[in-house]
Motif scaffolding. Structure first.
Motif, PDB file in Angstrom:
ATOM      1  N   ASP A   1      -4.420  -3.254  -5.210  1.00 44.90           N
ATOM      2  CA  ASP A   1      -3.704  -3.482  -3.963  1.00 44.90           C
ATOM      3  C   ASP A   1      -4.435  -4.590  -3.213  1.00 44.90           C
ATOM      4  O   ASP A   1      -5.641  -4.516  -3.024  1.00 44.90           O
ATOM      5  CB  ASP A   1      -3.740  -2.179  -3.157  1.00 44.90           C
TER       6      ASP A   1
ATOM      7  N   THR B   1       0.839  -1.205   0.000  1.00 47.37           N
ATOM      8  CA  THR B   1       0.000   0.000   0.000  1.00 47.37           C
ATOM      9  C   THR B   1       0.872   1.252   0.000  1.00 47.37           C
ATOM     10  O   THR B   1       0.576   2.228  -0.704  1.00 47.37           O
ATOM     11  CB  THR B   1      -0.950  -0.017   1.219  1.00 47.37           C
TER      12      THR B   1
ATOM     13  N   LEU C   1      -2.341   1.086   7.893  1.00 51.03           N
ATOM     14  CA  LEU C   1      -3.763   0.792   7.713  1.00 51.03           C
ATOM     15  C   LEU C   1      -3.860  -0.492   6.909  1.00 51.03           C
ATOM     16  O   LEU C   1      -3.542  -0.509   5.727  1.00 51.03           O
ATOM     17  CB  LEU C   1      -4.450   1.913   6.927  1.00 51.03           C
TER      18      LEU C   1
ATOM     19  N   THR D   1      -4.881  -3.314   4.570  1.00 48.44           N
ATOM     20  CA  THR D   1      -5.733  -3.348   3.394  1.00 48.44           C
ATOM     21  C   THR D   1      -6.710  -4.512   3.539  1.00 48.44           C
ATOM     22  O   THR D   1      -6.303  -5.635   3.794  1.00 48.44           O
ATOM     23  CB  THR D   1      -4.875  -3.548   2.125  1.00 48.44           C
TER      24      THR D   1
HETATM   25 MG    MG Z   1      -1.898  -2.874   2.326  1.00 48.75          MG
END
Ligand code: MG
Ligand code: GDP
Length: 175
Positions: free
Chosen positions: A65, A24, A40, A42
């Motif tokens: 992603d 990410t 964070l 994903t």
């Molecule tokens: Mg990620």
């Protein structure tokens, strides 16, 4: 099929690899030009895009992603099919993520198109003290699996643009 309009192309790229290797962050760095320390996770699959001009052509680069968690495995599998390029990412400070490269390759072999372009990225190359996988080992693995290889850092921006450019050129050469 890939060509949407005259001189306009759609490139579909996908990021895979264990959780927390920096997938990410690499996408964020490329699309927004910044690095965010905050983690964070994903969930499932996420999507971003960026348009660029390359050799007089307008390219829309779609970036898929994925969450590395096993429970999202089945969702992710369906995206492999449409990917024209795959970035398989490991973390140079995390040997386990490097060991799992072979496992991710099996997923690619099972689900992706046969002529998909694959880049192996050793991310977090900025971490000098905590590095556990040396560059030559990553390079050797890539050679063994017949993949392109780069070490990157989403944090310092090392080789991020280069990875996307080389990937895009290779994908475009196949269209
Ligand atoms: Mg990620
Ligand atoms: P993902 O699960 O593969 O998407 O990983 P993330 O992009 O969410 O990153 C996981 C953690 O690693 C976050 O805390 C990031 O800030 C950190 N991280 C990602 N890329 C780098 C990098 O190149 N260098 C360093 N030092 N940390 C990174």
């Amino acid at each position: 099929y890939y060509k949407t309009m005259e001189n306009k192309f759609l490139i579909k790229l996908m990021f895979i690899g264990d959780s927390t290797v920096g997938k990410t962050s690499l996408i964020f760095r490329y699309v927004h030009g910044i690095f965010n320390e905050m983690y964070l996770a994903t969930i499932g699959i996420d999507f971003k895009k960026r348009t660029i001009e390359l050799q007089g052509k307008n390219l829309t680069i779609q970036l898929w992603d994925t969450g590395g968690q096993e429970r999202f495995h089945s969702i992710t599998q369906s995206y492999y099919r449409s990917a024209m390029g795959i970035f398989l990412v490991y973390d140079v400070t995390n040997p386990n993520s490097f060991c799992n490269v072979e496992k991710w390759m099996k997923n690619i072999e099972q689900s992706a198109k046969e002529d998909v372009v694959i880049f192996l990225l050793g991310n977090k190359a900025d971490c000098i003290e905590t590095r556990r996988v040396i560059k030559d080992v990553g390079k050797a693995k890539a050679a063994e699996l017949n993949l392109d290889f780069l070490e990157t850092s989403a944090k310092t921006d090392k080789n991020v643009k280069k990875a996307f450019e080389e990937m895009t050129k290779k994908v475009m050469a196949k269209i």
